[in-house]
Design a protein around this motif. Structure first.
Motif, mmCIF file in Angstrom:
data_model
loop_
_atom_site.group_PDB
_atom_site.id
_atom_site.type_symbol
_atom_site.label_atom_id
_atom_site.label_comp_id
_atom_site.label_asym_id
_atom_site.label_seq_id
_atom_site.Cartn_x
_atom_site.Cartn_y
_atom_site.Cartn_z
ATOM 1 N N LYS A 175 0.950 4.165 -2.876
ATOM 2 C CA LYS A 175 0.593 5.763 -2.556
ATOM 3 C C LYS A 175 1.715 6.373 -3.183
ATOM 4 O O LYS A 175 1.537 7.369 -3.770
ATOM 5 N N GLU A 191 1.559 9.553 -6.030
ATOM 6 C CA GLU A 191 2.000 11.134 -5.454
ATOM 7 C C GLU A 191 3.166 11.584 -6.113
ATOM 8 O O GLU A 191 3.425 12.678 -6.470
ATOM 9 N N ARG A 249 0.909 -1.187 -0.088
ATOM 10 C CA ARG A 249 -0.066 0.051 -0.039
ATOM 11 C C ARG A 249 0.910 1.366 -0.142
ATOM 12 O O ARG A 249 0.516 2.207 -0.606
#
Length: 198
Positions: free
Chosen positions: A100, A104, A96
């Motif tokens: 992410k 980003e 995870r």
């Protein structure tokens, strides 16, 4: 519940839609795909996702799920066969984290580089390449992020191998130098062999 009808509202070029499609295909879930023009949003899309008005939108048994990462988690929890996330809690957390991080640092900066000029473009390209180097380090020596089988992180980051080269060509960037990122080409070939590409 898992056997109920599944519909996916998407847009053919969206990397977020592709990751949901890949997950459904890997799980062997039959679904109806409904193409939507995100530049001329349909009443159906606006009704199903009134908050963000974006794709992907998945409907399962009449229940609406939005946002690609949320949909991936839903797919993983609903269809237990062929798990995408690792069983170890730490490894799940790291998958995870990297998903992410890529969203980003790679997607955001590559988008800025694609649409900007001069020093802003150069800065965004450098940030993108720096992030890609960190991701490459995670993939080095492995067929997939999870080892020998396609997993959550491969699905979440699969767009990088397909869309960054297109963006490179469109804007004369070279974010994915094959000499610098050899794992990208290996990973792309493995995904193609597994028929995860639309």
């Amino acid at each position: 519940m898992a056997s109920q009808e599944v519909k996916l509202i998407g847009f053919w070029v969206s990397p977020f839609v592709h990751r949901v499609e890949w997950a459904l295909k890997l799980k062997g879930v039959e679904y109806e795909y409904i193409e939507d023009d995100i530049y001329n949003k349909s009443p159906l899309l606006l009704e199903l996702n009134p908050v963000h008005k974006k794709v992907p939108v998945m409907v399962h048994g009449g229940k609406v799920i939005v946002e690609s990462f949320v949909i991936l988690e839903y797919i993983e929890e609903t269809w237990k066969e062929g798990p995408l996330l690792p069983q170890d809690p730490y490894e799940r957390a790291m998958a995870r984290f990297w998903a992410k991080f890529a969203e980003e640092e790679v997607l955001e900066n590559a988008g800025i580089a694609l649409c900007s000029h001069g020093s802003q473009k150069e800065k965004a390209m450098k940030s993108t390449i720096d992030a890609l180097e960190k991701i490459e380090g995670e993939l080095k020596g492995k067929s997939f992020f999870g080892g020998e089988a396609i997993g959550y992180l491969d699905v979440a980051l699969g767009w990088i191998s397909y869309w960054l080269p297109v963006w490179d060509e469109m804007s004369s960037m070279q974010l994915l130098d094959p000499m610098k990122f050899p794992s990208r080409n290996s990973n792309k070939l493995q995904l193609e062999k597994k028929n995860c590409k639309k």
